[in-house]
Write a protein that holds these residues in place. Structure first.
Motif, short mmCIF file in Angstrom:
data_model
loop_
_atom_site.label_atom_id
_atom_site.label_comp_id
_atom_site.label_asym_id
_atom_site.label_seq_id
_atom_site.Cartn_x
_atom_site.Cartn_y
_atom_site.Cartn_z
N VAL A 89 -22.35 39.67 -0.21
CA VAL A 89 -22.82 40.30 1.08
C VAL A 89 -23.90 41.17 0.53
CG1 VAL A 89 -23.50 40.92 3.47
CG2 VAL A 89 -20.71 40.03 2.53
N HIS A 90 -25.36 40.77 1.39
CA HIS A 90 -26.76 41.94 0.81
C HIS A 90 -27.19 41.87 2.45
CE1 HIS A 90 -26.47 41.31 -3.25
NE2 HIS A 90 -26.63 39.57 -2.96
N ARG A 91 -27.08 43.44 2.58
CA ARG A 91 -28.07 44.17 3.65
C ARG A 91 -29.49 44.32 3.28
NH1 ARG A 91 -23.90 42.20 6.53
NH2 ARG A 91 -21.45 42.98 6.32
N ASN A 92 -29.71 44.49 4.94
CA ASN A 92 -31.06 45.35 4.81
C ASN A 92 -32.26 44.08 4.44
OD1 ASN A 92 -30.44 46.89 6.82
ND2 ASN A 92 -29.57 48.17 4.62
N MET A 93 -32.36 42.61 4.26
CA MET A 93 -33.29 41.92 3.82
C MET A 93 -34.16 41.21 4.89
SD MET A 93 -31.34 41.56 -0.15
CE MET A 93 -33.07 40.48 -0.55
N GLN A 94 -34.73 41.48 6.12
CA GLN A 94 -35.04 41.30 7.17
C GLN A 94 -36.21 40.89 6.57
OE1 GLN A 94 -33.60 43.99 7.56
NE2 GLN A 94 -32.18 43.86 8.79
N GLY A 95 -36.44 39.23 6.96
CA GLY A 95 -37.76 38.72 6.61
C GLY A 95 -38.00 38.20 4.79
N ILE A 96 -36.54 37.96 4.38
CA ILE A 96 -36.45 37.19 3.01
C ILE A 96 -37.01 35.79 3.88
CG2 ILE A 96 -33.82 36.45 3.23
CD1 ILE A 96 -33.68 37.04 0.28
N SER A 97 -37.66 35.44 2.70
CA SER A 97 -37.80 33.63 3.18
C SER A 97 -37.43 33.26 1.80
CB SER A 97 -39.68 33.51 2.10
OG SER A 97 -40.34 34.57 1.13
N SER A 98 -37.73 31.65 1.90
CA SER A 98 -36.60 31.10 1.04
C SER A 98 -37.33 31.27 -0.97
CB SER A 98 -37.79 29.57 1.75
OG SER A 98 -36.77 28.51 0.21
N ASP A 99 -38.69 31.13 -0.63
CA ASP A 99 -38.97 31.31 -2.46
C ASP A 99 -38.49 33.15 -2.96
OD1 ASP A 99 -40.56 29.76 -2.14
OD2 ASP A 99 -42.30 30.30 -1.83
N ASP A 100 -38.06 33.90 -2.14
CA ASP A 100 -37.31 35.21 -1.98
C ASP A 100 -36.32 34.57 -2.59
OD1 ASP A 100 -40.21 36.64 -1.18
OD2 ASP A 100 -38.93 36.86 0.64
N LEU A 101 -35.40 33.92 -1.48
CA LEU A 101 -33.98 33.57 -2.12
C LEU A 101 -33.48 33.20 -3.64
CD1 LEU A 101 -31.18 33.95 -0.99
CD2 LEU A 101 -31.82 31.98 0.16
N SER A 102 -35.09 32.16 -3.28
CA SER A 102 -34.83 31.58 -4.74
C SER A 102 -34.65 32.30 -6.12
CB SER A 102 -35.86 30.31 -4.73
OG SER A 102 -35.20 28.86 -3.59
#
Length: 81
Positions: free
Chosen positions: A6-19
């Protein structure tokens, strides 16, 4: 062994960021004998989950740290249906 981290405090992460984060893990995962299978994110809460297989939670964390996004929690999964 399977792990869910689990990673927290990643509000606003986009699909591109996650990829991009997932690809960074995949690029070096063999160094620790880890394989990251899948990642999920909830941009609103800022929570990201990663499913992996590897020798230990410490090995999973070392890859995440080197990729620039250490996990806040890593849980070993012992019952999977």
């Amino acid at each position: 062994m399977k792990f869910m981290d689990v990673h927290r405090n990643m509000q606003g992460i986009s699909s591109d960021d996650l990829s991009a984060a997932h690809e960074a893990d995949l690029a070096i995962e063999r160094d620790e004998g880890v394989h990251f299978e899948r990642a999920w994110a909830d941009p609103e809460s800022g929570t990201v989950y990663c499913l992996s297989e590897g020798p230990s939670a410490e090995a999973v964390q070392r890859i995440h740290e080197r990729a620039g996004h250490p996990a806040d929690e890593i849980h070993r999964l012992t019952l999977i249906v």
